[in-house]
Design an enzyme around this catalytic site. Structure first.
Site, PDB file in Angstrom:
ATOM      1  N   LEU A   1      25.791  46.730  46.364  1.00 36.12           N
ATOM      2  CA  LEU A   1      26.222  45.906  46.431  1.00 36.12           C
ATOM      3  C   LEU A   1      28.285  46.087  46.720  1.00 36.12           C
ATOM      4  O   LEU A   1      29.116  46.507  45.871  1.00 36.12           O
ATOM      5  CB  LEU A   1      26.622  44.599  45.400  1.00 36.12           C
ATOM      6  CG  LEU A   1      27.036  43.508  46.351  1.00 36.12           C
ATOM      7  CD1 LEU A   1      26.795  42.915  47.870  1.00 36.12           C
ATOM      8  CD2 LEU A   1      26.185  42.427  44.892  1.00 36.12           C
TER       9      LEU A   1
ATOM     10  N   THR B   1      31.292  43.934  47.335  1.00 33.53           N
ATOM     11  CA  THR B   1      31.442  42.425  48.356  1.00 33.53           C
ATOM     12  C   THR B   1      32.373  42.696  48.881  1.00 33.53           C
ATOM     13  O   THR B   1      33.374  43.415  49.218  1.00 33.53           O
ATOM     14  CB  THR B   1      31.594  41.586  47.168  1.00 33.53           C
ATOM     15  OG1 THR B   1      32.927  41.493  46.762  1.00 33.53           O
ATOM     16  CG2 THR B   1      30.880  41.223  45.875  1.00 33.53           C
ATOM     17  N   GLY B   2      32.617  41.618  49.905  1.00 28.80           N
ATOM     18  CA  GLY B   2      34.310  41.416  50.795  1.00 28.80           C
ATOM     19  C   GLY B   2      34.511  42.516  52.202  1.00 28.80           C
ATOM     20  O   GLY B   2      35.400  43.335  51.991  1.00 28.80           O
TER      21      GLY B   2
ATOM     22  N   SER C   1      44.120  45.402  40.980  1.00 27.77           N
ATOM     23  CA  SER C   1      45.410  45.497  42.105  1.00 27.77           C
ATOM     24  C   SER C   1      46.576  46.135  40.798  1.00 27.77           C
ATOM     25  O   SER C   1      46.687  45.666  39.669  1.00 27.77           O
ATOM     26  CB  SER C   1      45.984  44.575  42.447  1.00 27.77           C
ATOM     27  OG  SER C   1      47.356  44.545  42.990  1.00 27.77           O
TER      28      SER C   1
ATOM     29  N   TYR D   1      48.108  35.140  42.984  1.00 29.70           N
ATOM     30  CA  TYR D   1      47.343  37.136  43.431  1.00 29.70           C
ATOM     31  C   TYR D   1      47.438  37.654  41.521  1.00 29.70           C
ATOM     32  O   TYR D   1      46.170  38.182  40.892  1.00 29.70           O
ATOM     33  CB  TYR D   1      47.797  37.465  43.979  1.00 29.70           C
ATOM     34  CG  TYR D   1      47.168  38.720  45.069  1.00 29.70           C
ATOM     35  CD1 TYR D   1      46.304  38.756  45.238  1.00 29.70           C
ATOM     36  CD2 TYR D   1      47.855  39.883  44.143  1.00 29.70           C
ATOM     37  CE1 TYR D   1      44.969  40.088  45.181  1.00 29.70           C
ATOM     38  CE2 TYR D   1      47.784  41.254  44.851  1.00 29.70           C
ATOM     39  CZ  TYR D   1      45.657  41.699  45.020  1.00 29.70           C
ATOM     40  OH  TYR D   1      45.528  42.125  45.266  1.00 29.70           O
ATOM     41  N   ALA D   2      49.135  37.755  41.312  1.00 33.58           N
ATOM     42  CA  ALA D   2      49.331  38.767  39.899  1.00 33.58           C
ATOM     43  C   ALA D   2      48.450  38.254  38.841  1.00 33.58           C
ATOM     44  O   ALA D   2      47.633  39.062  38.170  1.00 33.58           O
ATOM     45  CB  ALA D   2      50.935  39.008  40.161  1.00 33.58           C
TER      46      ALA D   2
ATOM     47  N   SER E   1      45.854  36.180  38.124  1.00 34.96           N
ATOM     48  CA  SER E   1      44.334  36.623  38.809  1.00 34.96           C
ATOM     49  C   SER E   1      44.223  38.561  38.640  1.00 34.96           C
ATOM     50  O   SER E   1      42.493  38.457  38.269  1.00 34.96           O
ATOM     51  CB  SER E   1      43.973  36.423  40.700  1.00 34.96           C
ATOM     52  OG  SER E   1      44.318  37.068  41.091  1.00 34.96           O
ATOM     53  N   LYS E   2      44.768  39.317  39.053  1.00 30.30           N
ATOM     54  CA  LYS E   2      44.219  40.125  39.102  1.00 30.30           C
ATOM     55  C   LYS E   2      44.805  41.074  37.585  1.00 30.30           C
ATOM     56  O   LYS E   2      43.848  41.464  37.044  1.00 30.30           O
ATOM     57  CB  LYS E   2      45.085  41.367  39.644  1.00 30.30           C
ATOM     58  CG  LYS E   2      44.717  40.963  41.702  1.00 30.30           C
ATOM     59  CD  LYS E   2      43.166  41.224  41.604  1.00 30.30           C
ATOM     60  CE  LYS E   2      42.374  40.855  43.362  1.00 30.30           C
ATOM     61  NZ  LYS E   2      41.497  41.071  43.521  1.00 30.30           N
TER      62      LYS E   2
END
Length: 265
Positions: free
Chosen positions: A22, A24-25, A156, A169-170, A172-173
């Protein structure tokens, strides 16, 4: 797990013969590159999109040109019920998953002092919560079925080196990187490997026009002197999913042209 696992022949190390995986995205960019590369390695590809499932068709067509089966699924994977529905559909159409690439993510721009709380929450829902839910649900199924599983998360380099207007974003990564290590620790005894790929700046149509100064700075900072491509990320995922990485788990693999040896932002 036995200690005397023999190494496959070199010619088979990167083959994923009919293993359902799978991605995703997968409707564009990095996800599409990953899906097609895995198909080239022989995987049965299940390509996911959150919305607009029709955008998966070119990706599925490209996968099938490599002579493999390819299926499309869609839904918001930050929703527990949808995750279970998607996995049930995969079980029916493609069989038991042997690999997962948690690639889906959001990367909006917002200064910290003016960031909307709902936007912050949505970034964490897609970038972190969905990774957790898919990992949890797939691991339960793999353990119950006694099936080996390899999970690759896409984070990332911003999980270690943040950029302006990317605090959500940072963060979350960074969470994805640590979640990977924690999941690998808990799931390893069940034969489940969990690794993370941390891309740098990946080229896309219009990037140089949209951000010319950033692209120029990147070229100066990156020892290998170029932007990344979706295939660069895809090959790292292929390696980590394959038997070539059979004794690798909890690893964080930077795919950034060496830019984090410098200061890119």
């Amino acid at each position: 797990m036995p200690d005397n696992i023999s190494a496959p022949p070199v010619g088979e190390l990167l083959r994923l013969r009919e293993r359902p995986v799978l991605v995703t995205g997968a409707s564009g960019g990095i996800g599409a590159g990953i899906a097609v590369r895995l198909a080239e390695a022989g995987a049965t590809v299940i390509a996911h999109a959150n919305s607009h499932p029709e955008r998966l068709q070119p990706v599925l067509d490209a996968c099938r040109r490599h002579g493999v089966a390819a299926h499309g699924v869609h839904g918001d994977l930050s929703d527990t019920a949808i995750v279970e529905d998607v996995l049930d559909e995969i079980d029916r159409t493609a069989g038991t998953l042997r690999g997962v690439v948690n690639n889906a993510g959001l990367q909006p721009l917002a200064p910290l002092t003016s960031m909307d709380v709902a936007e912050f929450d949505r970034v964490f829902e897609v970038n972190v919560r969905a990774v957790f839910l898919v990992t949890q649900a797939m691991s339960k199924r793999a353990i119950a079925g006694g099936v080996p599983l390899s999970i690759v998360n896409i984070a990332s380099i911003e999980g270690e080196v943040p950029a302006p207007a990317h605090s959500h974003y940072a963060a979350s990564k960074a969470a994805v990187i640590m979640h990977t290590r924690a999941a690998a620790l808990e799931l390893g005894p069940s034969g489940i490997r969990v690794n993370v790929v941390c891309p740098g700046l990946i080229d896309r149509p219009g990037l140089e026009q949209d951000w010319p100064d950033g692209v120029e700075r990147w070229h100066r900072a990156a020892p290998l002197g170029r932007l990344g491509t979706p295939e660069d990320v895809a090959d790292a995922c292929l390696f980590l999913l394959s038997d070539a990485a059979r004794w690798i788990t909890a690893a964080s693999l930077r795919v950034d042209g060496g830019v984090t040896a410098n200061q890119p932002f």
